[in-house]
Scaffold this motif. Sequence first.
Motif, PDB file in Angstrom:
ATOM      1  N   ALA A 230       3.751  -2.785   2.152  1.00  0.00           N
ATOM      2  CA  ALA A 230       2.911  -3.897   2.618  1.00  0.00           C
ATOM      3  C   ALA A 230       1.463  -3.420   2.743  1.00  0.00           C
ATOM      4  CB  ALA A 230       3.430  -4.418   3.958  1.00  0.00           C
ATOM      5  N   ARG A 231       1.292  -2.190   3.237  1.00  0.00           N
ATOM      6  CA  ARG A 231      -0.047  -1.619   3.437  1.00  0.00           C
ATOM      7  C   ARG A 231      -0.772  -1.440   2.098  1.00  0.00           C
ATOM      8  NH1 ARG A 231       2.015   2.245   6.759  1.00  0.00           N
ATOM      9  NH2 ARG A 231       1.746   4.015   5.355  1.00  0.00           N
ATOM     10  N   VAL A 232      -0.076  -0.859   1.130  1.00  0.00           N
ATOM     11  CA  VAL A 232      -0.737  -0.579  -0.147  1.00  0.00           C
ATOM     12  C   VAL A 232      -1.007  -1.881  -0.909  1.00  0.00           C
ATOM     13  CG1 VAL A 232       1.297  -0.118  -1.598  1.00  0.00           C
ATOM     14  CG2 VAL A 232      -0.818   1.107  -2.057  1.00  0.00           C
ATOM     15  N   ALA A 233      -0.101  -2.867  -0.745  1.00  0.00           N
ATOM     16  CA  ALA A 233      -0.311  -4.161  -1.403  1.00  0.00           C
ATOM     17  C   ALA A 233      -1.544  -4.841  -0.817  1.00  0.00           C
ATOM     18  CB  ALA A 233       0.926  -5.046  -1.217  1.00  0.00           C
ATOM     19  N   LYS A 234      -1.696  -4.753   0.506  1.00  0.00           N
ATOM     20  CA  LYS A 234      -2.809  -5.410   1.185  1.00  0.00           C
ATOM     21  C   LYS A 234      -4.158  -4.844   0.738  1.00  0.00           C
ATOM     22  CE  LYS A 234      -4.090  -6.989   5.743  1.00  0.00           C
ATOM     23  NZ  LYS A 234      -4.126  -6.561   7.118  1.00  0.00           N
ATOM     24  N   ARG A 235      -4.200  -3.539   0.529  1.00  0.00           N
ATOM     25  CA  ARG A 235      -5.487  -2.968   0.106  1.00  0.00           C
ATOM     26  C   ARG A 235      -5.651  -2.922  -1.413  1.00  0.00           C
ATOM     27  NH1 ARG A 235      -3.291   2.363   2.766  1.00  0.00           N
ATOM     28  NH2 ARG A 235      -2.619   3.544   0.943  1.00  0.00           N
ATOM     29  N   GLY A 236      -4.736  -3.570  -2.124  1.00  0.00           N
ATOM     30  CA  GLY A 236      -4.873  -3.683  -3.576  1.00  0.00           C
ATOM     31  C   GLY A 236      -4.641  -2.381  -4.310  1.00  0.00           C
ATOM     32  N   LEU A 269       4.370  -8.945  -5.755  1.00  0.00           N
ATOM     33  CA  LEU A 269       3.959  -7.549  -5.986  1.00  0.00           C
ATOM     34  C   LEU A 269       4.617  -7.016  -7.267  1.00  0.00           C
ATOM     35  CD1 LEU A 269       2.475  -4.985  -4.853  1.00  0.00           C
ATOM     36  CD2 LEU A 269       4.592  -4.461  -3.614  1.00  0.00           C
ATOM     37  N   PRO A 270       3.814  -6.662  -8.286  1.00  0.00           N
ATOM     38  CA  PRO A 270       4.437  -6.204  -9.544  1.00  0.00           C
ATOM     39  C   PRO A 270       5.092  -4.818  -9.383  1.00  0.00           C
ATOM     40  CG  PRO A 270       2.143  -6.870  -9.868  1.00  0.00           C
ATOM     41  CD  PRO A 270       2.344  -6.733  -8.394  1.00  0.00           C
ATOM     42  N   ILE A 271       6.298  -4.710  -9.901  1.00  0.00           N
ATOM     43  CA  ILE A 271       7.053  -3.457  -9.831  1.00  0.00           C
ATOM     44  C   ILE A 271       7.355  -2.997 -11.260  1.00  0.00           C
ATOM     45  CG2 ILE A 271       9.122  -2.318  -8.870  1.00  0.00           C
ATOM     46  CD1 ILE A 271       7.552  -3.771  -6.681  1.00  0.00           C
ATOM     47  N   PHE A 272       7.107  -1.735 -11.550  1.00  0.00           N
ATOM     48  CA  PHE A 272       7.409  -1.195 -12.872  1.00  0.00           C
ATOM     49  C   PHE A 272       8.352  -0.007 -12.734  1.00  0.00           C
ATOM     50  CE2 PHE A 272       3.335  -3.293 -13.150  1.00  0.00           C
ATOM     51  CZ  PHE A 272       3.446  -4.024 -14.330  1.00  0.00           C
ATOM     52  N   HIS A 322      -4.729  -3.102 -12.898  1.00  0.00           N
ATOM     53  CA  HIS A 322      -5.257  -2.903 -11.546  1.00  0.00           C
ATOM     54  C   HIS A 322      -4.155  -3.112 -10.528  1.00  0.00           C
ATOM     55  CE1 HIS A 322      -9.354  -2.504 -12.843  1.00  0.00           C
ATOM     56  NE2 HIS A 322      -9.147  -3.491 -13.695  1.00  0.00           N
ATOM     57  N   GLY A 323      -4.363  -2.552  -9.345  1.00  0.00           N
ATOM     58  CA  GLY A 323      -3.442  -2.797  -8.244  1.00  0.00           C
ATOM     59  C   GLY A 323      -3.606  -4.210  -7.730  1.00  0.00           C
ATOM     60  N   ARG A 351      -7.264   4.312  -1.954  1.00  0.00           N
ATOM     61  CA  ARG A 351      -6.516   3.045  -1.762  1.00  0.00           C
ATOM     62  C   ARG A 351      -5.061   3.175  -2.229  1.00  0.00           C
ATOM     63  NH1 ARG A 351      -9.794  -0.976  -5.289  1.00  0.00           N
ATOM     64  NH2 ARG A 351      -9.750   0.965  -6.473  1.00  0.00           N
ATOM     65  N   ASN A 352      -4.819   4.174  -3.042  1.00  0.00           N
ATOM     66  CA  ASN A 352      -3.488   4.316  -3.634  1.00  0.00           C
ATOM     67  C   ASN A 352      -2.543   5.083  -2.719  1.00  0.00           C
ATOM     68  OD1 ASN A 352      -4.508   2.955  -5.790  1.00  0.00           O
ATOM     69  ND2 ASN A 352      -4.983   4.808  -6.973  1.00  0.00           N
TER      70      ASN A 352
END
Length: 454
Positions: A230-236, A269-272, A322-323, A351-352
């Motif tokens: 959730a944290r990493v998604a929020k900061r892109g 949220l894209p997952i690869f 991009h994130g 950010r990552n």
Amino acid sequence: MSVNITFLGGSGTVTGSKYLVRHADQCVLVDCGLFQGYKQLRLRNWTPLPLAPDQVDAVLLTHAHLDHSGYLPLLAKEGFSGHVWASRGTKDLCQILWPDSGHIQEEDALFANRHALSKHSPALPLYTRQDAQQALPLIKAVDFGKVITPLPGWKATFSAAGHILGASSILLEVAGRRILFSGDLGRPDDLIMNPPDAAPQADTVLIESTYGDRIHPQDNLLSELAPALARVAKRGGVAVVPVFAVGRAQALLHAIHLLKMKGEIPSSLPIFLDSPMAVHTTHLFENHPGEHRLSRQDTYALTHSATMVNSTDESRALASRHGPMVILSASGMATGGRVLHHLAHYAGDHRNMIVLTGYQAPGTRGDTLAHAAQSVRIHGRDVSVNAEVVQLQSASAHADANQLLVWLRTMPEAPSQVYVVHGEPGPADTLRSRIKRELGWRAMVPEHGSTWPT
Ligand SMILES: [Zn+2]
């Protein structure tokens, strides 16, 4: 006539598992793994075994992870021509893992030659993809619970160990002795695998001790993963997740799917999943429904909740995205594989995030990252690490110390001897002393290369 065991690997380390059981002039090797991690360990892969490969009459594999099976192509290349007995799941996974391992050995040798890194000129692979493919027909599939006869006078029974698909404990019987090999034991509360079967009666037990000095936290994978993603998604940002292609990749995919369903992370949220091996393994869950907890719908979701990345072009294209996004990629301890490119590309940006997902053997890049290193060496250059590093405590595919003792207690009677194997010296010795103190059983940690009676 006596039966004895020589510890040719997996003693004082978690890698290189090889236990040679000898009776009269017959030799059975249980597990045939590669050494990994520190260079002095990896060099052991080049040291010849104390017997000629053609003197080994049969091999039994507890599971497909390369530290248990990855030496077999070399054994076969050097003259072993007997049967390799393994569960159906292990057989399926070896078809994926061995050729890939051969390919990696070839790539490493090429890299060493190109950059003149090796003292040996030219540097040679331990074995090639072709060697690995030629060894595959030696494998004979075994059903759990069925008694097989690997050699005249020898009996073996495989039971489920719950660690990855096909993972087995093996009871080997010869000359009236019963020897139990735990293999890698899964945790009874694993998110996707069924719990290990109870331990059968035996005179001698070899038990793994990866987490012999640790108790897994109460947190589960979902509660640990949710805030991080959730944290990493929020900061892109981009979360790079080094995963063990076989086992943890599937547990993480399942956890991410559940978190999206619960709305704890954005469903967009894209997952690869960037590992052809992991993609392949994920599909195998459909063929082995009896070994895991996933329903048909869960299995379907497993193969559809992420974008499966197969070609290297698709993999490279991820670098221009991009994130926010999550990239799961092998290998799990960042010792090789495509995850290295993603780490090199994304580790520098604060950010990552880098999410470590399981046991990180000493000497591996994963271990370096877990110890808050400011930089990590990838493909011959230093990459600075500014990304947040998260180490999941609950993603392990191994039983903890208490769970190992619980498994031993399922034996109907005390064995006369326990050998504590497959652990670093500290965890192995801690488990040994707990077995002595809490169960009152004889236990020891055998030295690498030592021989003991059963
Ligand atoms: Zn394993």
